[in-house]
Design a protein around this motif. Sequence first.
Motif, PDB file in Angstrom:
ATOM      1  N   ALA A  32       3.168  16.171  -1.456  1.00  0.00           N
ATOM      2  CA  ALA A  32       1.709  16.256  -1.468  1.00  0.00           C
ATOM      3  C   ALA A  32       1.110  15.952  -0.091  1.00  0.00           C
ATOM      4  CB  ALA A  32       1.139  15.290  -2.509  1.00  0.00           C
ATOM      5  N   GLY A  33       1.970  15.687   0.882  1.00  0.00           N
ATOM      6  CA  GLY A  33       1.488  15.418   2.229  1.00  0.00           C
ATOM      7  C   GLY A  33       1.089  13.968   2.458  1.00  0.00           C
ATOM      8  N   LEU A  34       1.483  13.095   1.562  1.00  0.00           N
ATOM      9  CA  LEU A  34       1.146  11.683   1.697  1.00  0.00           C
ATOM     10  C   LEU A  34       2.223  10.983   2.516  1.00  0.00           C
ATOM     11  CD1 LEU A  34       0.188  11.074  -2.033  1.00  0.00           C
ATOM     12  CD2 LEU A  34      -1.376  11.523  -0.138  1.00  0.00           C
ATOM     13  N   SER A  35       1.844   9.996   3.294  1.00  0.00           N
ATOM     14  CA  SER A  35       2.848   9.185   3.980  1.00  0.00           C
ATOM     15  C   SER A  35       3.357   8.159   2.981  1.00  0.00           C
ATOM     16  CB  SER A  35       2.267   8.523   5.225  1.00  0.00           C
ATOM     17  OG  SER A  35       1.219   7.650   4.882  1.00  0.00           O
ATOM     18  N   THR A  36       4.659   7.943   2.961  1.00  0.00           N
ATOM     19  CA  THR A  36       5.253   7.059   1.969  1.00  0.00           C
ATOM     20  C   THR A  36       6.050   5.949   2.637  1.00  0.00           C
ATOM     21  OG1 THR A  36       7.224   8.443   1.775  1.00  0.00           O
ATOM     22  CG2 THR A  36       5.434   8.877   0.223  1.00  0.00           C
ATOM     23  N   LEU A  41      11.411  -2.515  -4.096  1.00  0.00           N
ATOM     24  CA  LEU A  41      10.478  -2.950  -5.129  1.00  0.00           C
ATOM     25  C   LEU A  41       9.543  -1.838  -5.583  1.00  0.00           C
ATOM     26  CD1 LEU A  41       9.543  -6.423  -3.674  1.00  0.00           C
ATOM     27  CD2 LEU A  41      11.173  -5.905  -5.480  1.00  0.00           C
ATOM     28  N   GLY A  42       9.615  -0.685  -4.943  1.00  0.00           N
ATOM     29  CA  GLY A  42       8.753   0.424  -5.312  1.00  0.00           C
ATOM     30  C   GLY A  42       8.366   1.232  -4.104  1.00  0.00           C
ATOM     31  N   THR A  43       7.324   2.023  -4.268  1.00  0.00           N
ATOM     32  CA  THR A  43       6.897   2.953  -3.233  1.00  0.00           C
ATOM     33  C   THR A  43       5.401   2.827  -3.013  1.00  0.00           C
ATOM     34  OG1 THR A  43       8.636   4.485  -3.912  1.00  0.00           O
ATOM     35  CG2 THR A  43       6.842   5.410  -2.604  1.00  0.00           C
ATOM     36  N   SER A  44       4.985   2.967  -1.768  1.00  0.00           N
ATOM     37  CA  SER A  44       3.557   3.102  -1.501  1.00  0.00           C
ATOM     38  C   SER A  44       3.345   4.462  -0.858  1.00  0.00           C
ATOM     39  CB  SER A  44       3.026   1.967  -0.613  1.00  0.00           C
ATOM     40  OG  SER A  44       3.588   2.026   0.665  1.00  0.00           O
ATOM     41  N   ALA A  45       2.211   5.065  -1.164  1.00  0.00           N
ATOM     42  CA  ALA A  45       1.841   6.359  -0.613  1.00  0.00           C
ATOM     43  C   ALA A  45       0.415   6.242  -0.105  1.00  0.00           C
ATOM     44  CB  ALA A  45       1.935   7.451  -1.666  1.00  0.00           C
TER      45      ALA A  45
END
Length: 156
Positions: A32-36, A41-45
Amino acid sequence: MELEAEFTSEPFRGEGEPPAHAVEAMRAAGHAGLSTDFGPLGTSARGDADALLDALPAIVRAALDGGATRLTLRIQRPGDNDAAPAEPGSVLDRMVREVEAELGSPLRELDRPGKQRAVRLLEERGAFQLRKSVAAVAETLGVTRFTVYNYLNREP
């Protein structure tokens, strides 16, 4: 306007390769073009608000199709951590200033590898033994608490 989403999918896996549901959710965010930022512990976008909000159904579907039994999601504007930076003159503030001097830049202005190094240096100095230090360091870095925890759990 920019937004940041933190998502954690379960079941967790302690060691080894991350589970398919976590990898697929991160891939959907990337498509989706988001920086990740992917961590144990998980993911941030992070990205434009419209792009992030439009991508959420695909991220959720990817996690569920990948075998997730639960997905926890938190959305916020970057920098809105419900935390204040370290109190000026406090032990944590002094640690932060020492690390900034060592790295030659305010923590907020560092690139991701620099921020990861700053977190490691603060950890070595015992900063995260102090009450509410993760939230204060996250605010100082301009990232979420979740990201700080990911940096702490990443191999040096």
